[in-house]
Motif scaffolding. Structure first.
Motif, PDB file in Angstrom:
ATOM      1  N   THR A  86      70.917  37.668  59.415  1.00 52.88           N
ATOM      2  CA  THR A  86      72.191  36.963  59.281  1.00 52.88           C
ATOM      3  C   THR A  86      72.709  36.326  60.564  1.00 52.88           C
ATOM      4  N   GLY A  87      72.330  36.879  61.698  1.00 57.32           N
ATOM      5  CA  GLY A  87      72.910  36.412  62.955  1.00 57.32           C
ATOM      6  C   GLY A  87      74.299  36.974  63.214  1.00 57.32           C
ATOM      7  N   VAL A  88      74.764  37.856  62.336  1.00 57.79           N
ATOM      8  CA  VAL A  88      76.057  38.529  62.511  1.00 57.79           C
ATOM      9  C   VAL A  88      75.836  39.682  63.494  1.00 57.79           C
ATOM     10  N   SER A  89      76.746  39.870  64.415  1.00 52.10           N
ATOM     11  CA  SER A  89      76.543  40.881  65.457  1.00 52.10           C
ATOM     12  C   SER A  89      76.491  42.294  64.865  1.00 52.10           C
ATOM     13  N   ARG A  90      75.773  43.136  65.584  1.00 50.09           N
ATOM     14  CA  ARG A  90      75.637  44.543  65.193  1.00 50.09           C
ATOM     15  C   ARG A  90      77.017  45.211  65.128  1.00 50.09           C
ATOM     16  N   LYS A  91      77.848  44.934  66.117  1.00 54.41           N
ATOM     17  CA  LYS A  91      79.191  45.515  66.176  1.00 54.41           C
ATOM     18  C   LYS A  91      80.009  45.103  64.947  1.00 54.41           C
ATOM     19  N   THR A  92      79.930  43.831  64.561  1.00 51.73           N
ATOM     20  CA  THR A  92      80.680  43.350  63.405  1.00 51.73           C
ATOM     21  C   THR A  92      80.199  44.027  62.134  1.00 51.73           C
ATOM     22  N   ILE A  93      78.894  44.155  61.971  1.00 51.30           N
ATOM     23  CA  ILE A  93      78.359  44.813  60.771  1.00 51.30           C
ATOM     24  C   ILE A  93      78.790  46.272  60.726  1.00 51.30           C
TER      25      ILE A  93
END
Length: 75
Positions: free
Chosen positions: A28-35
């Motif tokens: 996704t390219g979504v950051s680990r922290k955000t997930i």
């Protein structure tokens, strides 16, 4: 559009697909922290991030998040 993420549902969907956080980050390219924040229901989702996650998990966004109005979003 404003969404409130249900972390329990997100975790359940990821588990059913045997998908790790790191795999979801790569897809996704979504950051680990955000997930991790989504999984803990500590973060409200942006439409773009949630759409990428939903696509990677092959589910609609509404499977793990619900639309909220601005008043509920701010709480």
């Amino acid at each position: 559009m404003l969404y409130k993420v249900n972390g329990y549902k997100l975790i359940d969907i990821m588990n059913k697909r045997n998908m790790t956080v790191d795999e979801l980050v790569k897809l996704t390219g979504v950051s680990r922290k955000t997930i991790f924040n989504y999984r803990a229901s500590r973060h409200r989702g942006t439409t773009a991030n949630l759409a990428r996650i939903a696509e990677a998990l092959d589910v609609p966004v509404e499977a793990f998040a619900r639309k909220v109005d601005r008043d509920e979003y701010i709480e």
